[in-house]
Design an enzyme around this catalytic site. Structure first.
Site, PDB file in Angstrom:
ATOM      1  N   ASP A 105      -1.309  -0.345   5.963  1.00 14.53           N
ATOM      2  CA  ASP A 105      -1.639   0.239   7.264  1.00 14.53           C
ATOM      3  C   ASP A 105      -3.083   0.028   7.692  1.00 14.53           C
ATOM      4  OD1 ASP A 105      -3.315   3.138   6.977  1.00 14.53           O
ATOM      5  OD2 ASP A 105      -2.397   2.347   5.169  1.00 14.53           O
ATOM      6  N   ASP A 155       0.855  -1.175   0.000  1.00 15.40           N
ATOM      7  CA  ASP A 155       0.000   0.000   0.000  1.00 15.40           C
ATOM      8  C   ASP A 155       0.904   1.242   0.000  1.00 15.40           C
ATOM      9  OD1 ASP A 155      -2.466   1.568   0.547  1.00 15.40           O
ATOM     10  OD2 ASP A 155      -1.518   1.870   2.496  1.00 15.40           O
ATOM     11  N   LEU A 156       0.340   2.394  -0.362  1.00 14.68           N
ATOM     12  CA  LEU A 156       1.129   3.623  -0.438  1.00 14.68           C
ATOM     13  C   LEU A 156       0.766   4.615   0.664  1.00 14.68           C
ATOM     14  CD1 LEU A 156       1.177   4.192  -4.327  1.00 14.68           C
ATOM     15  CD2 LEU A 156       2.806   2.937  -2.888  1.00 14.68           C
ATOM     16  N   ASP A 157      -0.435   5.229   0.590  1.00 16.65           N
ATOM     17  CA  ASP A 157      -0.827   6.258   1.551  1.00 16.65           C
ATOM     18  C   ASP A 157      -0.873   5.701   2.965  1.00 16.65           C
ATOM     19  OD1 ASP A 157      -1.131   8.273  -0.358  1.00 16.65           O
ATOM     20  OD2 ASP A 157      -3.209   7.716  -0.772  1.00 16.65           O
TER      21      ASP A 157
END
Length: 243
Positions: free
Chosen positions: A192, A23-25
């Site tokens: 996250d 995941d990124l954000d």
């Protein structure tokens, strides 16, 4: 078998992963501050180019209109860019400004949205992880890794916007596995969000690691039983994977 390492227990995988999806954000950078800055800069841009819109909608008003668009256009749930741009078009129209400004306004917003502050552990960890595993980015957001400067470590990017559905749909996880070149049970998804990353990855047949950063998650309670790793930062995950 359970082992206690670092901040919490984890279950040692029956088989080691062959690839990772990330995941990124809020996994590689905190997204909230970036969005807030981008929205503030957008309002200043509107003040200059579309003053009637800036007068009618403050930053909170623009955000509320964007949220309304998301609620009333569920078919755009996978495309945050479309939602944001249409909300700008609506704001301009309601204020009597030129709706043709929606595109440049969105592009200005997006340029600021990419000014993220990458967590200190991310670059060293990506260097270690990419040296051992194929990495594929998997995101519901509209961040561009090349613009941010992290694309060199990733084999591919699967975004909800380009794929047509987002997390928690299993199809997007399986597409990421395909691009990583490994079957789902041998792919570790790292993210996250307990619902969209951890539980959704497990439901799709992947392994899952929860990155519970202290600035977002005060504690590490609530991880699903099947989560392979619970870590506070990516460096800890690299340690656990022997990267």
């Amino acid at each position: 078998m359970r082992y206690r390492v670092g901040v919490t227990d984890f279950v040692r995988p029956a088989v080691p992963p062959l690839a990772l999806t990330l995941d990124l954000d809020d996994t590689l950078w905190p997204v909230g501050p970036a969005i807030e800055r981008a929205e503030a800069q957008l309002h200043a841009w509107l003040r200059q180019h579309a003053p009637a819109t800036a007068d009618r909608f403050d930053t909170a008003g623009l955000r509320a209109l964007r949220d309304e668009m998301a609620r009333t256009h569920p078919h755009w749930a996978h495309d945050l860019s479309a939602i944001r741009q249409e909300s700008l078009r609506r704001a301009l129209a309601q204020a009597g400004d030129d709706v043709g400004l929606a595109q440049p306004a969105f592009e200005f917003f997006l340029s600021w949205r990419h000014r993220v502050e990458i967590y200190d552990d991310v670059v060293p960890a990506l260097e270690r992880l990419a040296a051992r595993f194929p990495l594929v980015a998997l995101t519901n957001g509209n961040a561009d890794l090349q613009t941010i400067g992290l694309d060199r470590w990733f084999r591919s990017v699967v975004s909800a916007r380009s794929f047509g559905v987002g997390k928690p749909n299993a199809a997007i996880f399986l597409e990421a596995c395909r691009r990583a070149g490994a079957p789902a049970p041998r792919v570790l998804h790292v993210g996250d969000d307990l619902a969209l990353d951890v539980r959704a990855a497990l439901a799709a047949g992947l392994q899952a690691a929860w990155v519970a950063r202290p600035d977002i998650h005060a504690d590490v309670q609530g991880a699903p039983e099947g989560a392979r790793h619970v870590v506070r930062h990516l460096g800890e995950l690299a340690d656990r994977l022997g990267a």
